[in-house]
Design a protein around this motif. Structure first.
Motif, PDB file in Angstrom:
ATOM      1  N   SER A 292       0.825  -1.210   0.000  1.00  0.00           N
ATOM      2  CA  SER A 292       0.000   0.000   0.000  1.00  0.00           C
ATOM      3  C   SER A 292       0.855   1.252   0.000  1.00  0.00           C
ATOM      4  N   PHE A 293       1.898   1.253   0.810  1.00  0.00           N
ATOM      5  CA  PHE A 293       2.707   2.463   0.950  1.00  0.00           C
ATOM      6  C   PHE A 293       3.696   2.653  -0.180  1.00  0.00           C
ATOM      7  N   VAL A 294       4.231   1.567  -0.735  1.00  0.00           N
ATOM      8  CA  VAL A 294       5.210   1.727  -1.820  1.00  0.00           C
ATOM      9  C   VAL A 294       4.553   1.669  -3.197  1.00  0.00           C
ATOM     10  N   LYS A 295       3.205   1.488  -3.203  1.00  0.00           N
ATOM     11  CA  LYS A 295       2.443   1.502  -4.460  1.00  0.00           C
ATOM     12  C   LYS A 295       2.915   0.422  -5.431  1.00  0.00           C
ATOM     13  N   VAL A 296       3.073  -0.789  -4.901  1.00  0.00           N
ATOM     14  CA  VAL A 296       3.420  -1.935  -5.731  1.00  0.00           C
ATOM     15  C   VAL A 296       2.225  -2.887  -5.743  1.00  0.00           C
ATOM     16  N   GLY A 297       1.950  -3.492  -6.891  1.00  0.00           N
ATOM     17  CA  GLY A 297       0.782  -4.349  -6.990  1.00  0.00           C
ATOM     18  C   GLY A 297      -0.480  -3.509  -7.121  1.00  0.00           C
ATOM     19  N   ASP A 298      -1.600  -4.180  -7.334  1.00  0.00           N
ATOM     20  CA  ASP A 298      -2.830  -3.426  -7.506  1.00  0.00           C
ATOM     21  C   ASP A 298      -3.638  -3.398  -6.212  1.00  0.00           C
ATOM     22  N   LYS A 299      -4.666  -2.561  -6.235  1.00  0.00           N
ATOM     23  CA  LYS A 299      -5.511  -2.379  -5.054  1.00  0.00           C
ATOM     24  C   LYS A 299      -6.143  -3.697  -4.618  1.00  0.00           C
ATOM     25  N   ALA A 300      -6.585  -4.495  -5.578  1.00  0.00           N
ATOM     26  CA  ALA A 300      -7.264  -5.754  -5.260  1.00  0.00           C
ATOM     27  C   ALA A 300      -6.357  -6.686  -4.463  1.00  0.00           C
ATOM     28  N   GLU A 301      -5.082  -6.748  -4.831  1.00  0.00           N
ATOM     29  CA  GLU A 301      -4.158  -7.627  -4.105  1.00  0.00           C
ATOM     30  C   GLU A 301      -3.948  -7.133  -2.685  1.00  0.00           C
ATOM     31  N   ARG A 302      -3.768  -5.836  -2.522  1.00  0.00           N
ATOM     32  CA  ARG A 302      -3.542  -5.278  -1.176  1.00  0.00           C
ATOM     33  C   ARG A 302      -4.740  -5.545  -0.281  1.00  0.00           C
ATOM     34  N   ILE A 303      -5.935  -5.339  -0.831  1.00  0.00           N
ATOM     35  CA  ILE A 303      -7.155  -5.559  -0.053  1.00  0.00           C
ATOM     36  C   ILE A 303      -7.317  -7.039   0.285  1.00  0.00           C
ATOM     37  N   ALA A 304      -7.054  -7.915  -0.697  1.00  0.00           N
ATOM     38  CA  ALA A 304      -7.199  -9.355  -0.474  1.00  0.00           C
ATOM     39  C   ALA A 304      -6.264  -9.840   0.633  1.00  0.00           C
ATOM     40  N   LEU A 305      -5.043  -9.345   0.645  1.00  0.00           N
ATOM     41  CA  LEU A 305      -4.086  -9.734   1.678  1.00  0.00           C
ATOM     42  C   LEU A 305      -4.557  -9.265   3.056  1.00  0.00           C
ATOM     43  N   ALA A 306      -5.016  -8.016   3.132  1.00  0.00           N
ATOM     44  CA  ALA A 306      -5.476  -7.481   4.407  1.00  0.00           C
ATOM     45  C   ALA A 306      -6.745  -8.186   4.879  1.00  0.00           C
TER      46      ALA A 306
ATOM     47  N   ALA B 153      -5.059  -5.487  12.040  1.00  0.00           N
ATOM     48  CA  ALA B 153      -5.413  -5.989  10.710  1.00  0.00           C
ATOM     49  C   ALA B 153      -6.441  -5.079  10.035  1.00  0.00           C
ATOM     50  N   LEU B 154      -7.405  -4.596  10.799  1.00  0.00           N
ATOM     51  CA  LEU B 154      -8.404  -3.674  10.247  1.00  0.00           C
ATOM     52  C   LEU B 154      -7.765  -2.355   9.842  1.00  0.00           C
ATOM     53  N   TYR B 155      -6.789  -1.896  10.621  1.00  0.00           N
ATOM     54  CA  TYR B 155      -6.036  -0.687  10.272  1.00  0.00           C
ATOM     55  C   TYR B 155      -5.346  -0.870   8.917  1.00  0.00           C
ATOM     56  N   VAL B 156      -4.717  -2.017   8.730  1.00  0.00           N
ATOM     57  CA  VAL B 156      -4.019  -2.293   7.476  1.00  0.00           C
ATOM     58  C   VAL B 156      -5.012  -2.377   6.321  1.00  0.00           C
ATOM     59  N   LEU B 157      -6.176  -2.942   6.564  1.00  0.00           N
ATOM     60  CA  LEU B 157      -7.217  -2.981   5.531  1.00  0.00           C
ATOM     61  C   LEU B 157      -7.657  -1.554   5.185  1.00  0.00           C
ATOM     62  N   GLY B 158      -7.780  -0.705   6.190  1.00  0.00           N
ATOM     63  CA  GLY B 158      -8.091   0.703   5.937  1.00  0.00           C
ATOM     64  C   GLY B 158      -7.025   1.374   5.088  1.00  0.00           C
ATOM     65  N   GLN B 159      -5.773   1.065   5.369  1.00  0.00           N
ATOM     66  CA  GLN B 159      -4.676   1.649   4.580  1.00  0.00           C
ATOM     67  C   GLN B 159      -4.707   1.149   3.132  1.00  0.00           C
ATOM     68  N   ALA B 160      -5.116  -0.084   2.929  1.00  0.00           N
ATOM     69  CA  ALA B 160      -5.189  -0.614   1.562  1.00  0.00           C
ATOM     70  C   ALA B 160      -6.151   0.213   0.717  1.00  0.00           C
TER      71      ALA B 160
ATOM     72  N   TYR C 184      -7.152   3.441   1.670  1.00  0.00           N
ATOM     73  CA  TYR C 184      -6.729   4.847   1.743  1.00  0.00           C
ATOM     74  C   TYR C 184      -5.597   5.143   0.769  1.00  0.00           C
ATOM     75  N   GLN C 185      -4.586   4.296   0.733  1.00  0.00           N
ATOM     76  CA  GLN C 185      -3.435   4.544  -0.131  1.00  0.00           C
ATOM     77  C   GLN C 185      -3.767   4.325  -1.604  1.00  0.00           C
ATOM     78  N   ALA C 186      -4.931   3.725  -1.882  1.00  0.00           N
ATOM     79  CA  ALA C 186      -5.422   3.611  -3.266  1.00  0.00           C
ATOM     80  C   ALA C 186      -6.403   4.741  -3.580  1.00  0.00           C
TER      81      ALA C 186
END
Length: 217
Positions: free
Chosen positions: A80-94, A115-122, A124-126
């Motif tokens: 999420s922070f380094v903007k690698v991969g797509d939004k769907a992957e970040r959300i799926a992982l979280a 974990a919910l914080y990280v999902l929020g970041q997925a 937010y950063q998108a």
């Protein structure tokens, strides 16, 4: 020999700026070996290492283990922070981390809040700010119940929730969150502390935006 100057992108710098304990800031859970690579500006290597740690955890502990949930959570946060991969992957992982931790822990466990914080970041950063609000809100609710609403370790959660509200144009609720951020920061770092000044700037900006909104009406 002249040392090479490492230029760290703004978002990566935010990821590396960790305060307090793991309880206070989920970014601190990033493994040291991954953190070191990112801090050296070796973003592809850091991401690759985080991916390999997830694969290793799956092999050694099973796909429904806490170790895998933590590795997926860390990888999502990094992507999420380094903007690698797509939004769907970040959300799926979280989401994977959230689901596993919901099965392993009580509904008000701080590990689930992380974990919910990280999902929020997925989200937010998108730049999906509306999507981030509910997850930051849910994470904060857990931390409030676990530690109390003005404990220093809820500061990161309050700040991110306020930022998401601000980005969605909900300035009234954002001001409430930022006011709380300012109180916690003042009590923890003092009136002249950097986090306190940042919080006060957030309050001032949200008030200015709200005034502009009503003037436009």
């Amino acid at each position: 020999m002249e040392r090479r100057r490492i230029v760290i992108p703004v978002l990566l710098a935010a990821l590396l700026l960790v305060t307090g304990s793991i309880l206070a800031d989920p970014k601190k859970a990033i493994p040291e070996e991954v953190y070191r690579l990112l801090a050296e500006g070796k973003i592809p290597e850091g991401v690759l290492k985080a991916r390999s740690l997830l694969t290793q955890a799956e092999s050694e502990h099973g796909i429904d283990s806490l170790e895998v949930a933590d590795a997926a959570q860390n990888l999502s946060l990094i992507l999420s922070f380094v903007k690698v991969g797509d939004k769907a992957e970040r959300i799926a992982l979280a989401e994977r981390a959230v689901e596993t931790k919901r099965n392993l822990f009580a509904s008000r466990d701080p590990s689930l809040a992380a974990a919910l914080y990280v999902l929020g970041q997925a989200y937010y950063q998108a730049y999906d700010y509306p999507g981030s609000v509910q997850h930051f809100r849910n994470a904060l609710a857990i931390m409030d119940e676990y530690l109390g609403p003005h404990h220093p370790d809820v500061l990161v959660y309050v700040r991110e929730y306020g930022s998401a509200l601000h980005q969605t144009g909900n300035y009234k609720e954002a001001i409430i969150a930022f006011d709380r951020q300012a109180i916690i920061s003042r009590d923890t770092y003092g009136i002249d502390g950097g986090p306190t000044l940042d919080a006060l700037r957030n309050v001032a900006l949200a008030r200015m935006r709200m005034d502009e909104f009503f003037e436009a009406e």
